[in-house]
Design a protein around this motif. Structure first.
Motif, PDB file in Angstrom:
ATOM      1  N   VAL A  73      -7.276  -6.026  14.457  1.00  0.00           N
ATOM      2  CA  VAL A  73      -5.992  -6.136  15.174  1.00  0.00           C
ATOM      3  C   VAL A  73      -4.946  -5.112  14.701  1.00  0.00           C
ATOM      4  N   LEU A  74      -5.419  -4.069  14.015  1.00  0.00           N
ATOM      5  CA  LEU A  74      -4.473  -3.081  13.451  1.00  0.00           C
ATOM      6  C   LEU A  74      -3.527  -2.478  14.487  1.00  0.00           C
ATOM      7  N   GLU A  75      -4.094  -2.074  15.636  1.00  0.00           N
ATOM      8  CA  GLU A  75      -3.247  -1.464  16.662  1.00  0.00           C
ATOM      9  C   GLU A  75      -2.167  -2.448  17.095  1.00  0.00           C
ATOM     10  N   ARG A  76      -2.543  -3.713  17.194  1.00  0.00           N
ATOM     11  CA  ARG A  76      -1.572  -4.735  17.593  1.00  0.00           C
ATOM     12  C   ARG A  76      -0.470  -4.883  16.552  1.00  0.00           C
ATOM     13  N   MET A  77      -0.830  -4.793  15.281  1.00  0.00           N
ATOM     14  CA  MET A  77       0.193  -4.898  14.233  1.00  0.00           C
ATOM     15  C   MET A  77       1.229  -3.782  14.376  1.00  0.00           C
ATOM     16  N   GLY A  78       0.748  -2.610  14.799  1.00  0.00           N
ATOM     17  CA  GLY A  78       1.649  -1.472  14.958  1.00  0.00           C
ATOM     18  C   GLY A  78       2.613  -1.623  16.116  1.00  0.00           C
ATOM     19  N   GLN A  79       2.369  -2.631  16.968  1.00  0.00           N
ATOM     20  CA  GLN A  79       3.228  -2.811  18.154  1.00  0.00           C
ATOM     21  C   GLN A  79       4.225  -3.959  18.021  1.00  0.00           C
ATOM     22  N   THR A  80       4.307  -4.550  16.805  1.00  0.00           N
ATOM     23  CA  THR A  80       5.189  -5.709  16.655  1.00  0.00           C
ATOM     24  C   THR A  80       6.639  -5.319  16.422  1.00  0.00           C
ATOM     25  N   GLY A  81       6.889  -4.043  16.130  1.00  0.00           N
ATOM     26  CA  GLY A  81       8.257  -3.620  15.824  1.00  0.00           C
ATOM     27  C   GLY A  81       8.535  -3.535  14.330  1.00  0.00           C
ATOM     28  N   VAL A  82       7.531  -3.860  13.480  1.00  0.00           N
ATOM     29  CA  VAL A  82       7.751  -3.715  12.040  1.00  0.00           C
ATOM     30  C   VAL A  82       7.720  -2.232  11.672  1.00  0.00           C
ATOM     31  N   ASP A  83       8.307  -1.916  10.522  1.00  0.00           N
ATOM     32  CA  ASP A  83       8.378  -0.537  10.071  1.00  0.00           C
ATOM     33  C   ASP A  83       7.119  -0.113   9.339  1.00  0.00           C
ATOM     34  N   ILE A  84       6.462  -1.095   8.699  1.00  0.00           N
ATOM     35  CA  ILE A  84       5.325  -0.779   7.833  1.00  0.00           C
ATOM     36  C   ILE A  84       4.244  -1.839   8.009  1.00  0.00           C
ATOM     37  N   VAL A  85       3.010  -1.371   8.135  1.00  0.00           N
ATOM     38  CA  VAL A  85       1.860  -2.272   8.229  1.00  0.00           C
ATOM     39  C   VAL A  85       1.133  -2.248   6.887  1.00  0.00           C
ATOM     40  N   SER A  86       0.882  -3.438   6.342  1.00  0.00           N
ATOM     41  CA  SER A  86       0.200  -3.552   5.064  1.00  0.00           C
ATOM     42  C   SER A  86      -1.280  -3.802   5.333  1.00  0.00           C
ATOM     43  N   LEU A  87      -2.118  -2.871   4.881  1.00  0.00           N
ATOM     44  CA  LEU A  87      -3.553  -2.911   5.179  1.00  0.00           C
ATOM     45  C   LEU A  87      -4.306  -3.704   4.120  1.00  0.00           C
ATOM     46  N   ASP A  88      -5.330  -4.448   4.528  1.00  0.00           N
ATOM     47  CA  ASP A  88      -6.238  -4.989   3.517  1.00  0.00           C
ATOM     48  C   ASP A  88      -7.221  -3.873   3.133  1.00  0.00           C
ATOM     49  N   TRP A  89      -8.274  -4.189   2.393  1.00  0.00           N
ATOM     50  CA  TRP A  89      -9.110  -3.115   1.843  1.00  0.00           C
ATOM     51  C   TRP A  89     -10.402  -2.887   2.636  1.00  0.00           C
ATOM     52  N   THR A  90     -10.500  -3.554   3.815  1.00  0.00           N
ATOM     53  CA  THR A  90     -11.742  -3.401   4.577  1.00  0.00           C
ATOM     54  C   THR A  90     -11.656  -2.273   5.593  1.00  0.00           C
ATOM     55  N   VAL A  91     -10.557  -1.530   5.570  1.00  0.00           N
ATOM     56  CA  VAL A  91     -10.426  -0.387   6.464  1.00  0.00           C
ATOM     57  C   VAL A  91     -10.110   0.827   5.595  1.00  0.00           C
TER      58      VAL A  91
END
Ligand code: CP3
Length: 353
Positions: A253-271
């Protein structure tokens, strides 16, 4: 001149150019630290440790005193606002969070109180103000909340869950009931974030830890709209406070996280960090990504991974962090290696290339 004196983490999160990525760790205060375990022996109740302002302040400062990270996060829990909405909880050693009276019916949702942070969470405001005074511009003070889906997962299941069968039964049998609960949380959590920012939090993180348990089609119905509602409400009154979003198991769901309006997306370690960056718009920054398990490895393994991560995130706003909370049992010396290597990363990169 004035701008330079602001904390590095705040400047980086706002997208200003900085000499190195700031570094902090999710769960940086906690059981892996001996000072924390000793304090826990004297104060065995988690609710007391997180709701007594003297204890919460002292614990928040423990990792800062030991390692001088660039961020100091409030010692609290995502469940801490629940009693202010009329939901009691406890955190039981080796079992985790427990909700005595799980929410399963509309009448229970109707009975929930809107959170009034000034009244029910005064201790949090007090701790944030004291943290700001103590760290000055040496570190940024971080606030945080749980996102509606993840809070709902706890209050509906009643405890930590492996397969989320109870909340999924609700989602797929009585979606309106779940939506009314999610909506209540979104409004109260936005009010709580505003209170944290007004009290001294300079950067805030929203944990939707268990939203990665949803298929993307359901994520779009039960998680994303409520993440976005919180972000929109907070941005409408506090547009300059950077917001970070974390989800565990977020690769789908990474692309979706980028569309929420937050400034920074915190990634887990599986990507991979390179893939993560290419899947997010340029204006969205990245945090995290280092496997917390690396801190059970050698100092060399930790340093190499930090170098790899920082090189791959180059050109983005970037906050160095783990892909989830530091694990209990992590050697404190390895936490120190992580922080020190993070601050010295430019020299490490020069030596490696
Ligand atoms: O990062 C920090 O240092 C701030 C402290 C913090 C805690 N919880 C303290 C805590 C933060 C940011 C949280 C958030 C939190 N709480 C999340 C989101 C982050 C994530 O890990 O995904 C979630 C899902 C919770 C719910 C929760 N609270 C869990 C799953 C547990 C652990 C249960 C266990 O025994 O492992 C807790 C308890 C908790 N919250 C502890 C700490 C340090 C451990 C219990 C203790 O110290 O006695």
């Amino acid at each position: 001149m004035m701008r330079d004196s602001l904390p590095l983490l705040l400047r980086a999160a706002r997208g200003e150019s900085v000499d190195r990525p700031p570094v902090w760790m999710m769960r940086q205060a906690g059981r892996y630290m001996k000072v924390y375990r000793d304090l826990r022996d004297r104060h065995p109740s988690f609710r007391e440790r997180s709701e007594n302002p003297d204890l919460s302040y002292e614990i928040s400062m423990q990792p800062f005193e030991a390692f001088q990270p660039d961020g100091v996060i409030l010692f609290s829990d995502i469940l801490t606002p629940l009693p202010g909405m009329g939901i009691d909880f406890d955190i039981v050693e080796s079992k985790g969070p427990v909700i005595q009276d799980p929410i399963r019916q509309q009448s229970q949702v109707k009975a929930l109180k809107a959170l009034e942070p000034k009244e029910s969470m005064h201790f949090v405001g007090e701790v944030l103000g004291r943290l700001r005074q103590s760290v000055g511009n040496r570190a940024a003070v971080l606030g945080f909340v749980g996102a509606p889906w993840t809070l709902a997962a706890y209050v509906v299941e009643g405890k930590s869950s492996k397969n989320y069968a109870v909340i999924k039964a609700m989602a797929f049998q009585e979606p309106e009931l779940l939506h009314s609960l999610l909506n209540h949380f979104a409004e109260s959590i936005a009010a709580y974030l505003r209170y944290q920012i007004d009290s001294g939090a300079q950067v805030v993180q929203m944990f939707d830890s268990w939203a990665g348990q949803l298929s993307p089609i359901d994520f779009d119905i039960f998680a994303a709209p409520y993440q976005k509602k919180v972000v929109d409400l907070v941005k409408s009154t506090h547009p300059d406070t950077p917001m970070i979003l974390y989800i565990s198991g977020s690769a789908g769901v990474l692309e979706r996280m980028g569309q929420t309006g937050v400034d920074i997306v915190s990634l887990d370690w599986t990507v991979d960090m390179s893939d993560g960056c290419s899947r997010l718009p340029n204006h969205v920054g990245v945090q995290g990504n280092v496997d917390p398990g690396l801190l059970f490895g050698t100092p060399e393994a930790i340093r190499n991974r930090i170098v790899d991560t920082v090189i791959k995130a180059k050109g983005r706003r970037h906050i160095l962090n783990l892909g989830h909370g530091i694990l209990p049992g992590t050697p404190e010396e390895n936490a120190r290696v992580f922080f020190e290597a993070g601050k010295d990363v430019q020299n490490l990169i020069n030596a490696a290339t």
